[in-house]
Design a protein around this motif. Structure first.
Motif, PDB file in Angstrom:
ATOM      1  N   VAL A 140       0.876  -1.172   0.000  1.00 22.67           N
ATOM      2  CA  VAL A 140       0.000   0.000   0.000  1.00 22.67           C
ATOM      3  C   VAL A 140       0.907   1.214   0.000  1.00 22.67           C
ATOM      4  N   HIS A 141       0.648   2.149  -0.906  1.00 19.94           N
ATOM      5  CA  HIS A 141       1.516   3.331  -0.984  1.00 19.94           C
ATOM      6  C   HIS A 141       0.687   4.586  -1.251  1.00 19.94           C
ATOM      7  N   ASP A 142       0.873   5.598  -0.419  1.00 18.95           N
ATOM      8  CA  ASP A 142       0.145   6.861  -0.575  1.00 18.95           C
ATOM      9  C   ASP A 142       0.432   7.500  -1.928  1.00 18.95           C
ATOM     10  N   ALA A 143      -0.618   7.920  -2.611  1.00 15.27           N
ATOM     11  CA  ALA A 143      -0.433   8.655  -3.866  1.00 15.27           C
ATOM     12  C   ALA A 143       0.382   9.924  -3.642  1.00 15.27           C
ATOM     13  N   ALA A 144       0.326  10.436  -2.435  1.00 17.36           N
ATOM     14  CA  ALA A 144       0.984  11.708  -2.115  1.00 17.36           C
ATOM     15  C   ALA A 144       2.458  11.544  -1.736  1.00 17.36           C
ATOM     16  N   ARG A 145       3.047  10.362  -1.984  1.00 14.75           N
ATOM     17  CA  ARG A 145       4.487  10.143  -1.713  1.00 14.75           C
ATOM     18  C   ARG A 145       5.173   9.791  -3.035  1.00 14.75           C
ATOM     19  N   PRO A 146       5.620  10.786  -3.794  1.00 14.71           N
ATOM     20  CA  PRO A 146       6.142  10.498  -5.137  1.00 14.71           C
ATOM     21  C   PRO A 146       7.617  10.108  -5.205  1.00 14.71           C
ATOM     22  N   PHE A 147       8.308   9.992  -4.067  1.00 17.54           N
ATOM     23  CA  PHE A 147       9.771   9.821  -4.140  1.00 17.54           C
ATOM     24  C   PHE A 147      10.303   8.528  -3.525  1.00 17.54           C
ATOM     25  N   VAL A 148       9.484   7.479  -3.431  1.00 13.03           N
ATOM     26  CA  VAL A 148       9.995   6.225  -2.849  1.00 13.03           C
ATOM     27  C   VAL A 148      11.117   5.682  -3.741  1.00 13.03           C
ATOM     28  N   SER A 149      12.161   5.164  -3.095  1.00 15.78           N
ATOM     29  CA  SER A 149      13.323   4.692  -3.869  1.00 15.78           C
ATOM     30  C   SER A 149      13.144   3.236  -4.308  1.00 15.78           C
ATOM     31  N   HIS A 150      13.858   2.883  -5.368  1.00 17.06           N
ATOM     32  CA  HIS A 150      13.826   1.509  -5.869  1.00 17.06           C
ATOM     33  C   HIS A 150      14.370   0.550  -4.809  1.00 17.06           C
ATOM     34  N   GLU A 151      15.401   1.017  -4.098  1.00 18.72           N
ATOM     35  CA  GLU A 151      16.013   0.179  -3.055  1.00 18.72           C
ATOM     36  C   GLU A 151      15.001  -0.163  -1.950  1.00 18.72           C
ATOM     37  N   THR A 152      14.216   0.826  -1.547  1.00 18.00           N
ATOM     38  CA  THR A 152      13.203   0.576  -0.513  1.00 18.00           C
ATOM     39  C   THR A 152      12.154  -0.415  -1.019  1.00 18.00           C
ATOM     40  N   LEU A 153      11.733  -0.265  -2.271  1.00 19.13           N
ATOM     41  CA  LEU A 153      10.733  -1.192  -2.833  1.00 19.13           C
ATOM     42  C   LEU A 153      11.265  -2.626  -2.821  1.00 19.13           C
ATOM     43  N   THR A 154      12.518  -2.793  -3.206  1.00 15.15           N
ATOM     44  CA  THR A 154      13.110  -4.137  -3.252  1.00 15.15           C
ATOM     45  C   THR A 154      13.184  -4.742  -1.854  1.00 15.15           C
ATOM     46  N   GLN A 155      13.617  -3.934  -0.897  1.00 12.67           N
ATOM     47  CA  GLN A 155      13.730  -4.446   0.477  1.00 12.67           C
ATOM     48  C   GLN A 155      12.361  -4.808   1.051  1.00 12.67           C
ATOM     49  N   LEU A 156      11.354  -4.016   0.718  1.00  5.79           N
ATOM     50  CA  LEU A 156      10.004  -4.290   1.228  1.00  5.79           C
ATOM     51  C   LEU A 156       9.441  -5.570   0.620  1.00  5.79           C
ATOM     52  N   TYR A 157       9.645  -5.741  -0.661  1.00  4.34           N
ATOM     53  CA  TYR A 157       9.123  -6.936  -1.327  1.00  4.34           C
ATOM     54  C   TYR A 157       9.788  -8.199  -0.761  1.00  4.34           C
ATOM     55  N   ASP A 158      11.108  -8.180  -0.692  1.00  2.63           N
ATOM     56  CA  ASP A 158      11.837  -9.330  -0.136  1.00  2.63           C
ATOM     57  C   ASP A 158      11.420  -9.569   1.324  1.00  2.63           C
ATOM     58  N   GLY A 159      11.259  -8.468   2.065  1.00  3.68           N
ATOM     59  CA  GLY A 159      10.887  -8.573   3.480  1.00  3.68           C
ATOM     60  C   GLY A 159       9.499  -9.170   3.659  1.00  3.68           C
ATOM     61  N   ALA A 160       8.559  -8.782   2.804  1.00  4.00           N
ATOM     62  CA  ALA A 160       7.185  -9.308   2.924  1.00  4.00           C
ATOM     63  C   ALA A 160       7.148 -10.795   2.594  1.00  4.00           C
ATOM     64  N   LEU A 161       7.939 -11.204   1.613  1.00  2.10           N
ATOM     65  CA  LEU A 161       7.986 -12.640   1.276  1.00  2.10           C
ATOM     66  C   LEU A 161       8.552 -13.447   2.434  1.00  2.10           C
ATOM     67  N   ALA A 162       9.538 -12.867   3.119  1.00  2.00           N
ATOM     68  CA  ALA A 162      10.205 -13.602   4.204  1.00  2.00           C
ATOM     69  C   ALA A 162       9.468 -13.488   5.535  1.00  2.00           C
ATOM     70  N   ARG A 163       8.874 -12.293   5.813  1.00  2.00           N
ATOM     71  CA  ARG A 163       8.363 -12.049   7.167  1.00  2.00           C
ATOM     72  C   ARG A 163       6.897 -11.606   7.210  1.00  2.00           C
ATOM     73  N   LYS A 164       6.210 -11.605   6.100  1.00  2.91           N
ATOM     74  CA  LYS A 164       4.760 -11.331   5.984  1.00  2.91           C
ATOM     75  C   LYS A 164       4.344  -9.862   6.123  1.00  2.91           C
ATOM     76  N   ALA A 165       5.029  -9.071   6.937  1.00  2.00           N
ATOM     77  CA  ALA A 165       4.584  -7.697   7.174  1.00  2.00           C
ATOM     78  C   ALA A 165       5.785  -6.792   7.411  1.00  2.00           C
ATOM     79  N   VAL A 166       6.016  -5.845   6.498  1.00  2.00           N
ATOM     80  CA  VAL A 166       7.151  -4.918   6.629  1.00  2.00           C
ATOM     81  C   VAL A 166       6.735  -3.527   6.155  1.00  2.00           C
ATOM     82  N   ILE A 167       7.262  -2.513   6.814  1.00  2.78           N
ATOM     83  CA  ILE A 167       6.895  -1.156   6.404  1.00  2.78           C
ATOM     84  C   ILE A 167       8.145  -0.277   6.324  1.00  2.78           C
TER      85      ILE A 167
END
Ligand SMILES: Nc1ccn([C@@H]2O[C@H](COP(=O)(O)OP(=O)(O)OP(=O)(O)O)[C@@H](O)[C@H]2O)c(=O)n1
Ligand SMILES: C[C@](O)(CO)[C@H](O)COP(=O)(O)O
Length: 229
Positions: free
Chosen positions: A100-127
């Motif tokens: 889930v990502h706020d439309a009002a946050r236009p600057f999320v980094s690619h690195e953060t997206l990758t870490q979140l995706y890997d983290g959710a696969l491994a630990r179910k819930a990451v922010i």
């Protein structure tokens, strides 16, 4: 495996004080929502983007987003962020991971997206979150009650990433209990599920009040982001 992102864009932007929804305001000749959706369109692990939109902005948003191949649907939002996201969550096809990502946050980094995706696969819930930089005090009627221990305080952002089943359960339970939270993790925390933090960065701001637009311009300049007129 890939992830689906839900982008709530159905707010009014009251604190921005603008005459239109802040996600439609322009930064470098493109609406804020265009920049936000671009972050996910360019992320190879993302395969579907769904948005919550206000009924009266459906046509404008559809026009803005017509070039994005991953945008699969716009769903009418609700009166609160949580209701907007729940409306979308109920309609998307089941998948492994939902962000889930706020439309009002236009600057999320690619690195953060990758870490979140890997983290959710491994630990179910990451922010995504960053450590608080200021000293924070609890204040009652303009008198300090006490000072919080800054080393334990984190400023929470989006994206917030979860397995699909967990997020749907959390949203359905919150609805049954009449619980309204200010982020997605708070609904998951209520289920007793541990939620981990990915260290994000201070550029991932939410455009909330007018001065945030100055910060946004500075971040775009720093990153060399230019769009043609
Ligand atoms: N009923 C709502 C309220 C908010 N949002 C979205 O949730 C995100 C974060 O919310 P916030 O920054 O609070 O946006 P607004 O509600 O638009 O702002 P304000 O509270 O100042 O009116 C924004 O992308 C906003 O569009 C939403 O989809 N539906
Ligand atoms: C989810 C969030 O972005 C976390 O910082 C935020 O809570 C959304 O809206 P808010 O109304 O500004 O709290």
């Amino acid at each position: 495996m890939m992830y689906t992102v839900i982008i709530p864009a159905a707010g009014q932007g009251k604190r921005m004080g603008s005459d239109k929804n802040k996600v439609l305001l322009e930064l470098k000749h493109r609406p804020v929502i265009f920049h936000t959706v671009s972050r996910f369109e360019q992320d190879t692990s993302c395969n579907a983007i769904y948005l919550a939109a206000r009924q009266e902005e459906l046509t404008e948003l559809t026009d803005i987003l017509q070039g994005f191949t991953k945008v699969k649907g716009l769903v009418i939002g609700g009166s609160e962020r949580q209701y907007s996201i729940h409306n979308v969550l109920k309609t998307i096809p089941p998948c492994a991971v939902v962000m889930v990502h706020d439309a009002a946050r236009p600057f999320v980094s690619h690195e953060t997206l990758t870490q979140l995706y890997d983290g959710a696969l491994a630990r179910k819930a990451v922010i995504a979150a960053v450590q608080v930089k200021d000293t924070i005090k609890v204040v009652n009627e303009l008198v300090i009650d006490h000072t919080l221990d800054r080393t334990t305080l984190w400023q929470v952002q989006t994206p917030q990433a979860f397995t699909y089943d967990l997020l749907l359960e959390a949203y359905n339970q919150a609805e049954r209990d009449g619980f309204l939270g200010t982020d997605d993790a708070s609904l998951v925390e209520r289920l007793g599920q541990p939620v981990s933090v990915v260290v994000s960065d201070y550029d991932n701001i939410k455009l909330t009040t007018p001065e945030d637009l100055y910060f946004a311009e500075a971040i775009m300049k720093k990153r060399g982001i230019e769009c043609s007129e």
